[in-house]
Design a protein around this motif. Structure first.
Motif, PDB file in Angstrom:
ATOM      1  N   LYS A  37      28.440  67.119  53.517  1.00 36.57           N
ATOM      2  CA  LYS A  37      27.585  66.739  54.319  1.00 36.57           C
ATOM      3  C   LYS A  37      26.611  67.322  55.667  1.00 36.57           C
ATOM      4  O   LYS A  37      25.917  67.218  55.958  1.00 36.57           O
ATOM      5  CB  LYS A  37      27.899  64.843  55.418  1.00 36.57           C
ATOM      6  CG  LYS A  37      26.974  64.719  56.286  1.00 36.57           C
ATOM      7  CD  LYS A  37      26.194  63.229  56.408  1.00 36.57           C
ATOM      8  CE  LYS A  37      25.176  62.500  56.664  1.00 36.57           C
ATOM      9  NZ  LYS A  37      25.659  61.379  56.942  1.00 36.57           N
ATOM     10  N   ASN A  69      33.754  59.665  61.059  1.00 34.03           N
ATOM     11  CA  ASN A  69      32.496  59.124  61.470  1.00 34.03           C
ATOM     12  C   ASN A  69      31.837  59.750  62.541  1.00 34.03           C
ATOM     13  O   ASN A  69      30.603  59.909  62.451  1.00 34.03           O
ATOM     14  CB  ASN A  69      33.394  57.749  62.471  1.00 34.03           C
ATOM     15  CG  ASN A  69      33.465  56.793  60.652  1.00 34.03           C
ATOM     16  OD1 ASN A  69      33.225  57.153  60.065  1.00 34.03           O
ATOM     17  ND2 ASN A  69      34.689  56.458  61.659  1.00 34.03           N
ATOM     18  N   ASN A  72      30.418  62.917  60.736  1.00 36.40           N
ATOM     19  CA  ASN A  72      29.165  62.220  60.060  1.00 36.40           C
ATOM     20  C   ASN A  72      28.080  61.802  61.476  1.00 36.40           C
ATOM     21  O   ASN A  72      26.487  62.434  61.032  1.00 36.40           O
ATOM     22  CB  ASN A  72      29.363  61.441  59.217  1.00 36.40           C
ATOM     23  CG  ASN A  72      30.027  61.656  58.438  1.00 36.40           C
ATOM     24  OD1 ASN A  72      29.965  62.699  57.638  1.00 36.40           O
ATOM     25  ND2 ASN A  72      31.099  61.201  57.554  1.00 36.40           N
ATOM     26  N   ASN A  73      27.883  61.424  61.675  1.00 39.55           N
ATOM     27  CA  ASN A  73      27.307  61.137  62.819  1.00 39.55           C
ATOM     28  C   ASN A  73      26.346  61.514  63.852  1.00 39.55           C
ATOM     29  O   ASN A  73      24.759  61.639  63.847  1.00 39.55           O
ATOM     30  CB  ASN A  73      27.518  59.813  63.444  1.00 39.55           C
ATOM     31  CG  ASN A  73      28.300  58.331  63.375  1.00 39.55           C
ATOM     32  OD1 ASN A  73      27.302  58.075  61.945  1.00 39.55           O
ATOM     33  ND2 ASN A  73      28.759  57.834  64.083  1.00 39.55           N
ATOM     34  N   ASP A  76      23.930  63.399  61.209  1.00 38.73           N
ATOM     35  CA  ASP A  76      23.118  62.293  60.990  1.00 38.73           C
ATOM     36  C   ASP A  76      21.942  62.555  62.065  1.00 38.73           C
ATOM     37  O   ASP A  76      20.524  62.758  62.468  1.00 38.73           O
ATOM     38  CB  ASP A  76      23.011  60.765  61.143  1.00 38.73           C
ATOM     39  CG  ASP A  76      23.423  60.607  60.177  1.00 38.73           C
ATOM     40  OD1 ASP A  76      23.217  61.580  59.124  1.00 38.73           O
ATOM     41  OD2 ASP A  76      24.024  59.527  60.012  1.00 38.73           O
ATOM     42  N   ALA A  77      22.799  62.975  64.240  1.00 38.92           N
ATOM     43  CA  ALA A  77      21.850  63.422  64.825  1.00 38.92           C
ATOM     44  C   ALA A  77      21.060  64.409  65.751  1.00 38.92           C
ATOM     45  O   ALA A  77      20.310  64.253  66.019  1.00 38.92           O
ATOM     46  CB  ALA A  77      23.000  63.000  66.091  1.00 38.92           C
ATOM     47  N   THR A 122      25.326  49.391  66.660  1.00 40.56           N
ATOM     48  CA  THR A 122      24.966  50.339  66.193  1.00 40.56           C
ATOM     49  C   THR A 122      23.258  50.493  65.828  1.00 40.56           C
ATOM     50  O   THR A 122      22.584  49.507  66.319  1.00 40.56           O
ATOM     51  CB  THR A 122      24.903  49.636  64.458  1.00 40.56           C
ATOM     52  OG1 THR A 122      24.889  51.393  63.305  1.00 40.56           O
ATOM     53  CG2 THR A 122      25.063  48.972  63.940  1.00 40.56           C
ATOM     54  N   THR A 123      22.719  51.392  65.683  1.00 45.05           N
ATOM     55  CA  THR A 123      21.474  51.769  65.820  1.00 45.05           C
ATOM     56  C   THR A 123      21.033  52.151  64.426  1.00 45.05           C
ATOM     57  O   THR A 123      19.436  52.159  64.352  1.00 45.05           O
ATOM     58  CB  THR A 123      21.109  53.133  66.857  1.00 45.05           C
ATOM     59  OG1 THR A 123      21.891  54.146  66.089  1.00 45.05           O
ATOM     60  CG2 THR A 123      21.799  52.763  68.096  1.00 45.05           C
ATOM     61  N   LYS A 124      21.685  52.171  63.627  1.00 39.98           N
ATOM     62  CA  LYS A 124      21.512  52.516  61.820  1.00 39.98           C
ATOM     63  C   LYS A 124      20.610  51.293  61.616  1.00 39.98           C
ATOM     64  O   LYS A 124      21.750  50.314  61.415  1.00 39.98           O
ATOM     65  CB  LYS A 124      22.360  52.983  61.538  1.00 39.98           C
ATOM     66  CG  LYS A 124      22.604  54.237  61.558  1.00 39.98           C
ATOM     67  CD  LYS A 124      23.507  55.001  60.648  1.00 39.98           C
ATOM     68  CE  LYS A 124      24.104  56.417  61.425  1.00 39.98           C
ATOM     69  NZ  LYS A 124      24.943  57.059  60.329  1.00 39.98           N
TER      70      LYS A 124
END
Length: 124
Positions: A37, A69, A72-73, A76-77, A122-124
């Motif tokens: 990723k 986690n 990975n977050n 995404d950010a 979560t915001t997802k």
């Protein structure tokens, strides 16, 4: 990758057992798990020098899951950032260790900062 999955499976059975583990090994294993990723996203990963003599008494699976986690977050950010980077820092505080992870993504809005530690938020 297979090594990491096997470790998760093995450690689920012993998730309550404290172990003494090298912090360097824990961070490297988490990074290896997230490597595809990070690489696919074109993210630069800055790592600290951690001596082989920094050990934690911990539940390794919990530390690994948290690191994976967060990394990975962070990927995404930074996805929409011009400069994509994640930095991991380690501060040795005598009998404790602080692991700080920052990235080039946008800041978390102030109204969400208060909720971030709530279970299942979560915001997802």
């Amino acid at each position: 990758m297979v090594k990491g999955v096997r470790a998760f499976i093995r450690n689920e059975k012993h998730s309550e057992t404290l172990e003494v583990r090298s912090l360097q090994d824990l961070i490297i294993e988490a990074i290896e798990f997230c490597h595809s990723k990070v690489h696919a996203g074109g993210v630069s990963l800055m790592l600290p020098f951690i001596g082989r003599d920094v050990f934690l008494e911990c539940r390794p699976i919990q530390i690994s899951q948290a690191l994976i986690n967060i990394i990975n977050n962070a990927c995404d950010a930074v996805a929409d950032s011009e400069s994509k980077w994640i930095e991991i820092e380690v501060e040795n505080l005598n009998d404790k260790v602080a692991i700080k992870i920052s990235n080039s993504g946008p800041r978390i809005p102030e109204d969400l900062q208060r909720k971030i530690m709530e279970p299942f938020f979560t915001t997802k």
